[in-house]
Design a protein around this motif. Structure first.
Motif, PDB file in Angstrom:
ATOM      1  N   PRO A 235       0.839  -1.201   0.000  1.00 28.96           N
ATOM      2  CA  PRO A 235       0.000   0.000   0.000  1.00 28.96           C
ATOM      3  C   PRO A 235       0.876   1.254   0.000  1.00 28.96           C
ATOM      4  O   PRO A 235       1.839   1.348   0.761  1.00 28.96           O
ATOM      5  CB  PRO A 235      -0.793  -0.109   1.309  1.00 28.96           C
ATOM      6  CG  PRO A 235      -0.604  -1.512   1.783  1.00 28.96           C
ATOM      7  CD  PRO A 235       0.724  -1.953   1.258  1.00 28.96           C
ATOM      8  N   HIS A 236       0.559   2.196  -0.828  1.00 26.15           N
ATOM      9  CA  HIS A 236       1.319   3.441  -0.966  1.00 26.15           C
ATOM     10  C   HIS A 236       0.333   4.600  -0.870  1.00 26.15           C
ATOM     11  O   HIS A 236      -0.745   4.551  -1.450  1.00 26.15           O
ATOM     12  CB  HIS A 236       2.025   3.461  -2.325  1.00 26.15           C
ATOM     13  CG  HIS A 236       3.069   4.529  -2.491  1.00 26.15           C
ATOM     14  ND1 HIS A 236       2.769   5.869  -2.571  1.00 26.15           N
ATOM     15  CD2 HIS A 236       4.415   4.434  -2.624  1.00 26.15           C
ATOM     16  CE1 HIS A 236       3.891   6.554  -2.748  1.00 26.15           C
ATOM     17  NE2 HIS A 236       4.913   5.706  -2.771  1.00 26.15           N
ATOM     18  N   ARG A 237       0.706   5.627  -0.131  1.00 29.43           N
ATOM     19  CA  ARG A 237      -0.180   6.789  -0.071  1.00 29.43           C
ATOM     20  C   ARG A 237      -0.239   7.441  -1.447  1.00 29.43           C
ATOM     21  O   ARG A 237       0.797   7.746  -2.048  1.00 29.43           O
ATOM     22  CB  ARG A 237       0.315   7.809   0.957  1.00 29.43           C
ATOM     23  CG  ARG A 237      -0.645   8.984   1.122  1.00 29.43           C
ATOM     24  CD  ARG A 237      -0.040  10.091   1.954  1.00 29.43           C
ATOM     25  NE  ARG A 237      -0.053   9.813   3.374  1.00 29.43           N
ATOM     26  CZ  ARG A 237      -1.072  10.102   4.190  1.00 29.43           C
ATOM     27  NH1 ARG A 237      -2.168  10.656   3.704  1.00 29.43           N
ATOM     28  NH2 ARG A 237      -0.993   9.835   5.467  1.00 29.43           N
ATOM     29  N   ILE A 238      -1.445   7.666  -1.947  1.00 33.42           N
ATOM     30  CA  ILE A 238      -1.586   8.287  -3.261  1.00 33.42           C
ATOM     31  C   ILE A 238      -1.928   9.769  -3.150  1.00 33.42           C
ATOM     32  O   ILE A 238      -2.161  10.431  -4.166  1.00 33.42           O
ATOM     33  CB  ILE A 238      -2.625   7.555  -4.131  1.00 33.42           C
ATOM     34  CG1 ILE A 238      -4.016   7.572  -3.500  1.00 33.42           C
ATOM     35  CG2 ILE A 238      -2.165   6.127  -4.398  1.00 33.42           C
ATOM     36  CD1 ILE A 238      -5.105   6.999  -4.415  1.00 33.42           C
TER      37      ILE A 238
ATOM     38  N   GLY B 286      -6.132  10.903   1.872  1.00 37.82           N
ATOM     39  CA  GLY B 286      -5.788   9.906   2.867  1.00 37.82           C
ATOM     40  C   GLY B 286      -5.830   8.465   2.418  1.00 37.82           C
ATOM     41  O   GLY B 286      -5.799   7.563   3.251  1.00 37.82           O
ATOM     42  N   LEU B 287      -5.878   8.193   1.112  1.00 37.63           N
ATOM     43  CA  LEU B 287      -6.031   6.820   0.633  1.00 37.63           C
ATOM     44  C   LEU B 287      -4.681   6.182   0.329  1.00 37.63           C
ATOM     45  O   LEU B 287      -3.806   6.802  -0.283  1.00 37.63           O
ATOM     46  CB  LEU B 287      -6.902   6.805  -0.627  1.00 37.63           C
ATOM     47  CG  LEU B 287      -7.305   5.438  -1.187  1.00 37.63           C
ATOM     48  CD1 LEU B 287      -8.117   4.645  -0.163  1.00 37.63           C
ATOM     49  CD2 LEU B 287      -8.111   5.599  -2.475  1.00 37.63           C
ATOM     50  N   PHE B 288      -4.524   4.925   0.771  1.00 39.46           N
ATOM     51  CA  PHE B 288      -3.363   4.098   0.463  1.00 39.46           C
ATOM     52  C   PHE B 288      -3.855   2.900  -0.348  1.00 39.46           C
ATOM     53  O   PHE B 288      -4.829   2.247   0.030  1.00 39.46           O
ATOM     54  CB  PHE B 288      -2.709   3.564   1.736  1.00 39.46           C
ATOM     55  CG  PHE B 288      -2.094   4.610   2.622  1.00 39.46           C
ATOM     56  CD1 PHE B 288      -0.715   4.757   2.685  1.00 39.46           C
ATOM     57  CD2 PHE B 288      -2.883   5.424   3.420  1.00 39.46           C
ATOM     58  CE1 PHE B 288      -0.136   5.708   3.525  1.00 39.46           C
ATOM     59  CE2 PHE B 288      -2.317   6.367   4.256  1.00 39.46           C
ATOM     60  CZ  PHE B 288      -0.942   6.515   4.312  1.00 39.46           C
ATOM     61  N   THR B 289      -3.166   2.589  -1.434  1.00 38.03           N
ATOM     62  CA  THR B 289      -3.557   1.443  -2.248  1.00 38.03           C
ATOM     63  C   THR B 289      -2.335   0.868  -2.933  1.00 38.03           C
ATOM     64  O   THR B 289      -1.292   1.539  -3.074  1.00 38.03           O
ATOM     65  CB  THR B 289      -4.608   1.845  -3.301  1.00 38.03           C
ATOM     66  OG1 THR B 289      -5.008   0.687  -4.045  1.00 38.03           O
ATOM     67  CG2 THR B 289      -4.073   2.874  -4.270  1.00 38.03           C
TER      68      THR B 289
END
Length: 426
Positions: free
Chosen positions: A133-136, A301-304
């Motif tokens: 998961p990486h902060r986008i 605030g999304l990590f994917t």
């Protein structure tokens, strides 16, 4: 919209511990395949760990886990295109760069190319993996814009309505003429300054409202009252322009849009996001930050994982369709790309038009070329999602650039992505 209220598993310290230990890497634990040529090689280019890889750092407040889909969209692989082996473009320093030089010089953590239905390139650096998961960052806004389209299609959200019809607590001069459309296109009139570098002006207050402790950087940092209370405090502000007159990028509008969507649908934004991840065939869990009182951080605030962001981009490439399922209404995708004269005029009046020339901003998406259906999701520190419908190309580039916003690096990446698309579509 569909109602699956029990679908989401919400976590906090447990999620951080799992991420830190690597235990969340359950859906695709194998490294990227090396079977299709050198560009599949997952050799780490640096011993450094990207600060935006989600391992329990750079996370503020509580976390929510968005489950992977119960089916997985297969990403069929193809050999690295021979056309790209000799690819070069002219960077902003007037030097020619090939793809590998560009990726290293722009602090890339992952880079994926999808063309004509196949994954033709996939490269990871700095400790990244296919399922990391990486902060986008603000590509989160692009996801938000598509979630808004779902609510509009369901008849629950009306872009023409005043936001005070959904959140009457915001009655006041700042939002008295602000519609949902003004939030979607960032043309609301409220006087609020975003941070293009560091934590400056109003942006720091917003981050504090989401639970980030910036007490060492700003005089008053309220991490307890919550985001809704912060939005109410803005309602008495003055406006410097008329709503709809000028485009101005402000993360607060995306945060507010997420709250409006929840009020309009009567449904948790997290549940809607879970439905979207289900529909795109996500392979890995995603994670999103929650502020006090469990308000979702919809502005950044999304990590994917890189592959799931690619799946999201492929869905947009295909006008909202995944296999035989229409996930996002095609009219919403078309409206995003084509916009209208008012949106284009509002963008041309902004300072952004001098840097990102020829763009417009619609439904939380940066659109570069209406004729080619070419558009971006853009996040600070070098996050990019690029879709070019005419070239049938999607690219994901996640990065850990040292500066919040390095304009030459963004412009170089945009030139590189456009040139790669043109090379592949010849």
């Amino acid at each position: 919209m569909k109602r699956n209220a029990n679908k989401l598993l919400v976590t906090s310290a447990i999620a951080i511990a799992l991420l830190a230990s690597g235990a969340v890497f359950t859906a695709s634990t194998q490294p990227a395949s090396a079977e299709a040529g050198y560009f599949w090689d997952e050799t780490v280019g640096s011993v450094d760990r990207s600060p935006w890889i989600f391992e329990g750092t750079n996370v503020f407040g509580e976390l929510a886990r968005v489950p992977p889909s119960d089916w997985m969209r297969t990403l069929e692989k193809a050999a690295y295109p021979t056309e790209l082996e000799t690819f070069v473009f002219t960077a902003s320093n007037n030097e020619e760069q090939n793809i590998n030089d560009w990726l290293h010089q722009t602090h890339t953590d992952s880079f994926l190319i999808y063309h004509d239905g196949k994954l033709v390139a996939e490269k990871y650096f700095n400790g990244m993996r296919a399922d990391t998961p990486h902060r986008i960052h603000s590509i989160t806004k692009t996801v938000l814009g598509m979630v808004a389209g779902l609510a509009v299609e369901a008849g629950e959200l009306d872009p023409k309505k005043l936001i005070t019809e959904y959140l009457p607590e915001l009655e006041g001069p700042a939002f008295k003429n602000t519609t949902v459309r003004h939030l979607l296109d960032m043309t609301a009139a409220v006087d609020w300054k975003d941070a293009s570098s560091g934590y400056l002006e109003d942006a720091g207050d917003l981050f504090c409202a989401f639970g980030q402790d910036l007490s060492e950087k700003i005089e008053i940092c309220d991490t307890e009252s919550g985001v809704k209370e912060y939005m109410i405090s803005l309602s008495d502000r003055e406006t410097l322009v008329e709503d709809g007159e000028v485009y101005s990028y402000r993360s607060v509008l995306s945060a507010l849009l997420g709250m409006v969507i929840e009020s309009a649908t009567g449904e948790s934004y997290l549940d809607v996001l879970a439905e979207l991840w289900q529909d795109i065939g996500a392979q890995d869990p995603a994670y999103t930050e929650l502020g006090p009182k469990r308000i979702v951080q919809t502005s950044g605030g999304l990590f994917t994982s890189s592959r799931d962001l690619l799946r999201f981009g492929i869905m947009m490439l295909d006008n909202g369709k995944v296999n035989d399922t229409q996930v996002i209404p095609p009219d919403w995708i078309a409206d995003t790309i084509q916009a209208n004269d008012d949106v284009i005029a509002a963008y041309e009046k902004s300072a952004y038009s001098e840097v990102f020339e020829g763009f417009h901003y619609r439904n939380q998406v940066w659109v570069k070329d209406r004729e080619k259906g070419a558009f971006y999701g853009i996040g600070v520190y070098g996050q990019l999602l690029y879709v070019n419908q005419k070239a049938n190309v999607v690219m994901v580039k996640l990065s850990s650039q040292p500066d919040v916003q390095n304009t030459p690096m963004y412009l170089d990446s945009m030139v590189a992505m456009k040139s790669i698309s043109e090379t592949l579509s010849k």
